[in-house]
Design an enzyme around this catalytic site. Structure first.
Site: not given
Ligand code: PGA
Length: 271
Positions: A115, A186
């Site tokens: 992540h 992401e």
């Molecule tokens: P968010 O986070 O939906 O609050 O933007 C997503 C993540 O970091 O997995």
């Protein structure tokens, strides 16, 4: 776009995915360092009342100390769960770490790896992420490998190179097993900001990730689910779901509230 039109697109898209190899749609919740035992119990009580459609795979990633609540409360549920991180080592003198075996003991089926918050706040290099992913695979945990570029990398046009390097590091370590992973794209600039990329950007980037996976060889890599994450909410999930190569979502903020999470599940359901 009209609400009905979007609904129809999502419906078609989900059906298409099911027909193309019976692929599921994934809705994953990354709770990060949030929630309490009390809040989780009531969240799961509510979720246990929900009928999760067969084509939706729902995964929750709570903080480590609460995994035991999941183990007790989700025994007969279609909701699955996993950890937000995993040790790359097997066992031993690694204070603060949690091993793959321990996660299996807690009934986990998945773990996140790489992540962006771990990469940036805890200095996890692509090699560390690769080792963690490997540790998960060796213990039959499905890794959800998170990749993403910063705003500066996106604006400089180097983002594809960055994403490929993040994927390459894992592939070099796990090789054939890449086929059992999931990828979560992401963009760092979309996480927790309320800013979501344009649909055309999501389409283009997911297509690129799909092509990189295919370039590693092995037809099964065509079926590696690619999730989108970063400011996903009940307001934008339907439109993003219609994008080719988006096989689901990794949701942070909007997954912390049972009502919002249930709404998202409903929006992605085919009736
Ligand atoms: P968010 O986070 O939906 O609050 O933007 C997503 C993540 O970091 O997995």
């Amino acid at each position: 776009m009209e609400r009905r039109e979007i609904e129809e697109i999502v419906r078609r898209c989900v059906m298409e995915k099911l027909e193309n190899g019976g692929k599921e749609y994934i809705v994953a919740a990354n709770w990060k360092m949030n929630m309490s035992a009390k809040a989780i119990k009531s969240f799961l009580e509510e979720m246990n009342q929900v009928e999760i459609p067969k084509h939706l795979r729902t995964i929750i990633f709570p903080p480590y100390p609460y995994l035991n609540i999941f183990q007790k409360m989700l025994r007969y549920s279609r909701i699955t769960y996993g950890a937000q991180d995993i040790a790359k080592e097997e066992k031993g003198a690694y204070t603060g770490e949690v091993s793959a075996d321990m996660l299996i003991d807690m009934g986990c089926s998945y773990t996140l790896t790489g992540h962006s918050e771990r990469r940036s706040y805890y200095a996890e290099t692509p090699e560390i992420v690769a080792e963690k992913t490997r540790a998960a695979i060796m213990h039959s945990l499905t890794p959800v490998i998170c990749i993403g570029e910063t705003l500066e990398q996106r604006q400089s046009g180097r983002y594809k190179e960055i994403l490929k390097a993040q994927l390459d590091a894992v592939e070099a370590s796990v090789r054939e097993s890449m086929g059992v992973c999931m990828i979560a794209y992401e963009p760092v600039w979309a996480i927790g900001t309320g800013v979501i990329p344009k649909i055309s950007e999501i389409r283009d980037t997911h297509k690129f990730i799909h092509e990189v996976l295919i370039s590693y060889g092995g037809t099964y890599r065509k079926t590696v689910p690619i999730l989108y994450g970063g400011s996903v909410s009940e307001k934008n999930v339907r439109e993003s779901a219609s994008v080719k190569y988006v096989n689901g979502f990794l949701i942070g903020g909007a997954s912390l509230n049972a009502e919002r999470f249930k709404t998202i599940i409903k929006l992605l359901s085919v009736d």
